[in-house]
Scaffold this motif. Sequence first.
Motif, PDB file in Angstrom:
ATOM      1  N   GLU A  94       1.937  -6.490   7.795  1.00 25.78           N
ATOM      2  CA  GLU A  94       2.732  -7.084   6.534  1.00 25.78           C
ATOM      3  C   GLU A  94       2.209  -6.412   5.339  1.00 25.78           C
ATOM      4  O   GLU A  94       2.911  -6.368   4.332  1.00 25.78           O
ATOM      5  CB  GLU A  94       2.015  -8.553   6.435  1.00 25.78           C
ATOM      6  CG  GLU A  94       2.751  -9.253   7.825  1.00 25.78           C
ATOM      7  CD  GLU A  94       4.233  -9.837   7.698  1.00 25.78           C
ATOM      8  OE1 GLU A  94       4.843  -9.370   6.808  1.00 25.78           O
ATOM      9  OE2 GLU A  94       4.765 -10.119   8.874  1.00 25.78           O
ATOM     10  N   ARG A  95       1.011  -6.148   5.369  1.00 25.94           N
ATOM     11  CA  ARG A  95       0.410  -5.472   4.012  1.00 25.94           C
ATOM     12  C   ARG A  95       1.349  -3.936   3.605  1.00 25.94           C
ATOM     13  O   ARG A  95       1.232  -3.468   2.629  1.00 25.94           O
ATOM     14  CB  ARG A  95      -0.942  -5.029   4.249  1.00 25.94           C
ATOM     15  CG  ARG A  95      -1.711  -6.189   4.025  1.00 25.94           C
ATOM     16  CD  ARG A  95      -3.350  -5.671   4.275  1.00 25.94           C
ATOM     17  NE  ARG A  95      -3.709  -4.771   2.958  1.00 25.94           N
ATOM     18  CZ  ARG A  95      -4.303  -5.243   1.980  1.00 25.94           C
ATOM     19  NH1 ARG A  95      -4.868  -6.649   1.866  1.00 25.94           N
ATOM     20  NH2 ARG A  95      -4.361  -4.576   0.792  1.00 25.94           N
ATOM     21  N   ASN A  97       4.437  -3.379   4.933  1.00 26.35           N
ATOM     22  CA  ASN A  97       5.851  -3.401   5.509  1.00 26.35           C
ATOM     23  C   ASN A  97       6.307  -2.541   6.383  1.00 26.35           C
ATOM     24  O   ASN A  97       7.089  -1.597   6.033  1.00 26.35           O
ATOM     25  CB  ASN A  97       6.743  -3.454   4.195  1.00 26.35           C
ATOM     26  CG  ASN A  97       6.519  -4.546   3.196  1.00 26.35           C
ATOM     27  OD1 ASN A  97       6.346  -5.770   3.828  1.00 26.35           O
ATOM     28  ND2 ASN A  97       6.471  -4.394   1.894  1.00 26.35           N
ATOM     29  N   PHE A 113      -5.702  -5.851  12.875  1.00 22.41           N
ATOM     30  CA  PHE A 113      -5.707  -4.544  12.549  1.00 22.41           C
ATOM     31  C   PHE A 113      -6.485  -4.149  11.509  1.00 22.41           C
ATOM     32  O   PHE A 113      -7.107  -4.884  10.618  1.00 22.41           O
ATOM     33  CB  PHE A 113      -4.271  -4.280  12.037  1.00 22.41           C
ATOM     34  CG  PHE A 113      -3.108  -4.673  13.089  1.00 22.41           C
ATOM     35  CD1 PHE A 113      -3.025  -3.686  13.948  1.00 22.41           C
ATOM     36  CD2 PHE A 113      -2.366  -5.829  12.689  1.00 22.41           C
ATOM     37  CE1 PHE A 113      -1.741  -3.853  14.909  1.00 22.41           C
ATOM     38  CE2 PHE A 113      -1.529  -6.265  13.578  1.00 22.41           C
ATOM     39  CZ  PHE A 113      -1.138  -5.095  14.746  1.00 22.41           C
ATOM     40  N   ILE A 115      -6.838  -1.103   8.859  1.00 22.53           N
ATOM     41  CA  ILE A 115      -5.939   0.041   8.319  1.00 22.53           C
ATOM     42  C   ILE A 115      -6.810   0.836   7.344  1.00 22.53           C
ATOM     43  O   ILE A 115      -7.350   0.423   6.203  1.00 22.53           O
ATOM     44  CB  ILE A 115      -4.818  -0.739   7.280  1.00 22.53           C
ATOM     45  CG1 ILE A 115      -3.998  -1.662   8.151  1.00 22.53           C
ATOM     46  CG2 ILE A 115      -3.840   0.192   6.559  1.00 22.53           C
ATOM     47  CD1 ILE A 115      -3.456  -2.959   7.312  1.00 22.53           C
ATOM     48  N   ARG A 117      -7.511   3.191   4.387  1.00 26.79           N
ATOM     49  CA  ARG A 117      -6.388   3.408   3.038  1.00 26.79           C
ATOM     50  C   ARG A 117      -6.476   4.750   2.767  1.00 26.79           C
ATOM     51  O   ARG A 117      -5.731   5.338   1.978  1.00 26.79           O
ATOM     52  CB  ARG A 117      -6.880   2.602   1.966  1.00 26.79           C
ATOM     53  CG  ARG A 117      -8.351   3.061   1.368  1.00 26.79           C
ATOM     54  CD  ARG A 117      -8.661   2.411   0.128  1.00 26.79           C
ATOM     55  NE  ARG A 117      -9.993   2.200  -0.014  1.00 26.79           N
ATOM     56  CZ  ARG A 117     -10.804   3.160  -0.267  1.00 26.79           C
ATOM     57  NH1 ARG A 117     -10.245   4.475  -0.467  1.00 26.79           N
ATOM     58  NH2 ARG A 117     -11.984   3.045  -0.866  1.00 26.79           N
ATOM     59  N   THR A 149      -1.973 -13.534  11.124  1.00 27.99           N
ATOM     60  CA  THR A 149      -1.733 -12.208  10.593  1.00 27.99           C
ATOM     61  C   THR A 149      -3.308 -11.786  10.144  1.00 27.99           C
ATOM     62  O   THR A 149      -3.777 -12.478   9.196  1.00 27.99           O
ATOM     63  CB  THR A 149      -0.861 -12.328   9.324  1.00 27.99           C
ATOM     64  OG1 THR A 149       0.314 -12.525  10.005  1.00 27.99           O
ATOM     65  CG2 THR A 149      -0.977 -10.828   8.943  1.00 27.99           C
ATOM     66  N   LEU A 150      -3.876 -11.114  10.930  1.00 29.47           N
ATOM     67  CA  LEU A 150      -5.221 -10.610  10.500  1.00 29.47           C
ATOM     68  C   LEU A 150      -4.896  -8.896  10.047  1.00 29.47           C
ATOM     69  O   LEU A 150      -4.939  -8.197  11.066  1.00 29.47           O
ATOM     70  CB  LEU A 150      -6.322 -10.821  11.530  1.00 29.47           C
ATOM     71  CG  LEU A 150      -6.626 -12.317  11.704  1.00 29.47           C
ATOM     72  CD1 LEU A 150      -5.775 -13.093  12.468  1.00 29.47           C
ATOM     73  CD2 LEU A 150      -8.129 -12.244  12.219  1.00 29.47           C
ATOM     74  N   GLU A 151      -5.315  -8.799   8.803  1.00 32.74           N
ATOM     75  CA  GLU A 151      -5.230  -7.449   8.842  1.00 32.74           C
ATOM     76  C   GLU A 151      -6.506  -6.920   7.666  1.00 32.74           C
ATOM     77  O   GLU A 151      -6.794  -7.432   6.729  1.00 32.74           O
ATOM     78  CB  GLU A 151      -4.002  -6.995   7.814  1.00 32.74           C
ATOM     79  CG  GLU A 151      -2.729  -7.135   8.723  1.00 32.74           C
ATOM     80  CD  GLU A 151      -1.414  -7.135   7.971  1.00 32.74           C
ATOM     81  OE1 GLU A 151      -0.633  -7.299   8.640  1.00 32.74           O
ATOM     82  OE2 GLU A 151      -1.360  -6.777   6.937  1.00 32.74           O
ATOM     83  N   ALA A 152      -7.136  -5.987   8.276  1.00 31.11           N
ATOM     84  CA  ALA A 152      -8.396  -5.384   7.190  1.00 31.11           C
ATOM     85  C   ALA A 152      -8.083  -4.166   6.456  1.00 31.11           C
ATOM     86  O   ALA A 152      -7.793  -3.164   7.500  1.00 31.11           O
ATOM     87  CB  ALA A 152      -9.644  -5.286   7.855  1.00 31.11           C
ATOM     88  N   LYS A 153      -8.174  -4.107   5.353  1.00 33.10           N
ATOM     89  CA  LYS A 153      -8.107  -2.538   4.735  1.00 33.10           C
ATOM     90  C   LYS A 153      -9.277  -2.088   4.401  1.00 33.10           C
ATOM     91  O   LYS A 153     -10.359  -2.824   4.310  1.00 33.10           O
ATOM     92  CB  LYS A 153      -7.355  -2.953   3.364  1.00 33.10           C
ATOM     93  CG  LYS A 153      -6.748  -1.542   2.729  1.00 33.10           C
ATOM     94  CD  LYS A 153      -6.007  -1.690   1.315  1.00 33.10           C
ATOM     95  CE  LYS A 153      -7.416  -1.879   0.335  1.00 33.10           C
ATOM     96  NZ  LYS A 153      -6.667  -2.051  -1.235  1.00 33.10           N
TER      97      LYS A 153
END
Lengths: 163, 163
Positions: A94-95, A97, A113, A115, A117, A149-153
């Motif tokens: 989602e972060r 798209n 996830f 991610i 950067r 939704t779990l997203e780590a940047k």
Amino acid sequence: MTSKTSKSVGFEQHDHDVCLEKAIKAAEAYCDRFKLQFTPLRRKVLEILLEEHRALGAYAILDLLRESGLGSQPPVAYRALSFLVEHGFAHKIERLNAFVACALPDILHSPAFMICRKCETVVEAQSSSSSFDLSGTASATGFKIEQTTLEAKGVCHSCAEMA
Amino acid sequence: MTSKTSKSVGFEQHDHDVCLEKAIKAAEAYCDRFKLQFTPLRRKVLEILLEEHRALGAYAILDLLRESGLGSQPPVAYRALSFLVEHGFAHKIERLNAFVACALPDILHSPAFMICRKCETVVEAQSSSSSFDLSGTASATGFKIEQTTLEAKGVCHSCAEMA
DNA sequence: TCTTGTAATGTTATAATATATCATTCATAT
DNA sequence: ATATGAATGATATATTATAACATTACAAGA
């Protein structure tokens, strides 16, 4: 390692041909079992996603589809992607798209996830849904979680080392 | 309760005037402390977000800004929003491409959200960053998490009861 | 006070992401 | 063979977001 091609995923090398083929076979088998149509288009989109181990936007995928002569308009890509996501063969980040092939195709899971950067690599981690109990807020308020939704940047190990 | 206006947040009623005013004061104080400019535009956008306890898209916010005569082009809204998000006065809900006022303005936190797919209410929950250790994958691979996105889609208690 | 540098806002244009709608083709099951 | 629903093709458009440059406001130092 005896692979013809090998790409880094996260930080490890792996036999990419095997990895790709295995994932395709798994999807094929699943579709067979549940009478889903694993059409050339859907297969191609999954292959495109598996080829890269990073998130691709719908329009990047569409460009690659065009090159292989399989559809050229946005709905074509979005439909295939929503099929793949719906059945767990791919996930949406989602972060960004953007979309990635599922890295844990055999296991029933809520995806999570990491991610990077810097290199934009997306690594899928296993996450139990219980890890998302939100400090008890969900159960306390009676909220019924259906999907998470779990997203780590952040920065992956190799990128961190370079700096 | 002795409130003039009261809105349901999640499932509870609360004194909305107090809640709004408190959040504005907190933002004001924070900006004062860190020499940030809490301009009329930024204040108005935060007020708009606080007025609703649900996620608003940038263009919905822009419409409301227009009505109050404060800017009318997309960048105006996006800039104010990115200021508010950057300093923790608001959060972006990635799944909805929308924004909410921060519900826990005093506490340093990585935000987590429960999104009801029926009434569209967005409830912010506290989440420790440790709840996002991804089954140890992050630490195992040396990934350095900087920011996390946690969003749960589901059905809230009241919507579940209606059905 | 002036002026000068920086941050914020105004404005125009356009990029990037996503979906609605309707027509056509294809697979399958009777 | 043919009716049915699923998938794809094709056109148009909606929605979300940013680039680029002009202008204004405002604070700090000359």
